[in-house]
Design a protein around this motif. Structure first.
Motif, PDB file in Angstrom:
ATOM      1  N   ALA A 296      -4.624  28.417 -11.104  1.00  0.00           N
ATOM      2  CA  ALA A 296      -4.189  29.739 -10.652  1.00  0.00           C
ATOM      3  C   ALA A 296      -4.832  30.095  -9.313  1.00  0.00           C
ATOM      4  O   ALA A 296      -4.145  30.517  -8.369  1.00  0.00           O
ATOM      5  CB  ALA A 296      -4.529  30.792 -11.705  1.00  0.00           C
TER       6      ALA A 296
ATOM      7  N   SER B 280      -3.540  27.712  -6.521  1.00  0.00           N
ATOM      8  CA  SER B 280      -2.130  27.978  -6.211  1.00  0.00           C
ATOM      9  C   SER B 280      -1.979  29.255  -5.397  1.00  0.00           C
ATOM     10  O   SER B 280      -1.211  29.302  -4.427  1.00  0.00           O
ATOM     11  CB  SER B 280      -1.314  28.076  -7.499  1.00  0.00           C
ATOM     12  OG  SER B 280      -1.326  26.862  -8.202  1.00  0.00           O
ATOM     13  N   ILE B 281      -2.713  30.304  -5.796  1.00  0.00           N
ATOM     14  CA  ILE B 281      -2.622  31.572  -5.075  1.00  0.00           C
ATOM     15  C   ILE B 281      -3.113  31.409  -3.647  1.00  0.00           C
ATOM     16  O   ILE B 281      -2.470  31.875  -2.694  1.00  0.00           O
ATOM     17  CB  ILE B 281      -3.431  32.665  -5.810  1.00  0.00           C
ATOM     18  CG1 ILE B 281      -2.749  33.020  -7.132  1.00  0.00           C
ATOM     19  CG2 ILE B 281      -3.559  33.917  -4.940  1.00  0.00           C
ATOM     20  CD1 ILE B 281      -3.554  33.944  -8.011  1.00  0.00           C
ATOM     21  N   TYR B 282      -4.262  30.736  -3.477  1.00  0.00           N
ATOM     22  CA  TYR B 282      -4.788  30.531  -2.121  1.00  0.00           C
ATOM     23  C   TYR B 282      -3.801  29.709  -1.296  1.00  0.00           C
ATOM     24  O   TYR B 282      -3.547  30.031  -0.127  1.00  0.00           O
ATOM     25  CB  TYR B 282      -6.140  29.823  -2.167  1.00  0.00           C
ATOM     26  CG  TYR B 282      -6.791  29.723  -0.800  1.00  0.00           C
ATOM     27  CD1 TYR B 282      -7.725  30.665  -0.392  1.00  0.00           C
ATOM     28  CD2 TYR B 282      -6.459  28.701   0.085  1.00  0.00           C
ATOM     29  CE1 TYR B 282      -8.312  30.595   0.869  1.00  0.00           C
ATOM     30  CE2 TYR B 282      -7.031  28.628   1.339  1.00  0.00           C
ATOM     31  CZ  TYR B 282      -7.957  29.566   1.718  1.00  0.00           C
ATOM     32  OH  TYR B 282      -8.515  29.496   2.967  1.00  0.00           O
TER      33      TYR B 282
END
Length: 235
Positions: free
Chosen positions: A23, A26-28
């Motif tokens: 998570a 992926s967000i970064y």
């Protein structure tokens, strides 16, 4: 326990990191790609009028991409070193010295590559010119793909200067060249897959490749220091 460098163990550890922190990574990565896209749009459509303005825009884009890339490397180091406790956003923000060292090394090597290439092209046409052109092209491409990522890791992890990082990268890979080259070949295959599958490449292949490089760097460091690789023992 001493841990010699292992390609299989490096891939295993990198996969463990990605799976456990999917998570966050992926967000970064998504924020990074969107930010680069916005910067590229501004440079291409807004700052394209006039040579000076366009040059400023290109420099800003280069700085932005470098900032995001170094931030990702810092993030992976934090995930490796602080697996059992939280870290703050400020811990993944690249320092000015890191950005300066990385950009200086990138610009110097790129400039040297262009200078030597132009010098070869100025020679009389013939087999010697062609052979020299191929040798120089392969050398700089190999340096950028093979050694430069390790230089970036030294700049982030050890606060190394641009020239110091080059010396350190050669010393680190020496003795494990064949193993690292095998990992390099695997990474190149993954990058090829990412290049033909844009969505997968954006959200999986490119982040995973960079995780592999950071983990390889850290495991190479451990193998030279003859110390315990804690993360490898946790899964």
């Amino acid at each position: 326990m001493y841990h010699p460098f292992s390609v299989a163990e490096t891939i295993k550890t990198a996969w463990y990191l990605l799976k456990k922190n999917f998570a966050v990574i992926s967000i970064y990565s998504l924020v990074g790609f969107v930010s680069v896209g916005i910067l590229a749009f501004i440079v291409y459509y807004v700052l394209s009028d006039g040579n000076v303005v366009a040059s400023i825009g290109i420099v800003a884009l280069l700085v932005g991409i470098s900032f995001i890339f170094l931030g990702f490397i810092k993030l992976i180091f934090q995930l490796i070193d602080r697996e059992y406790y939280d870290f703050e956003f400020s811990d993944v923000v690249p320092k000015v010295k890191m950005l300066y060292s990385y950009l200086l090394l990138l610009i110097l090597v790129s400039t040297l590559s262009v200078f030597i290439t132009n010098a070869i092209q100025a020679l009389d046409e013939g087999m010697a010119q062609s052979i020299l052109g191929i040798i120089v092209g392969v050398f700089f491409q190999f340096f950028f793909l093979f050694y430069f990522p390790i230089c970036a890791c030294f700049i982030v992890d050890d606060a190394s200067g641009p020239f110091e990082s080059v010396v350190q990268s050669f010393q680190l890979i020496r003795g494990n060249f064949i193993k690292y080259f095998l990992l390099f070949a695997i990474i190149e295959a993954m990058v090829f897959i990412g290049s033909i599958t844009l969505f997968v490449g954006m959200l999986f292949v490119i982040p995973f490749v960079n995780i592999l490089l950071v983990v390889a760097y850290r495991k190479l460091v451990y193998s030279h220091q003859d110390v315990d690789d804690d993360l490898a023992e946790t899964h």
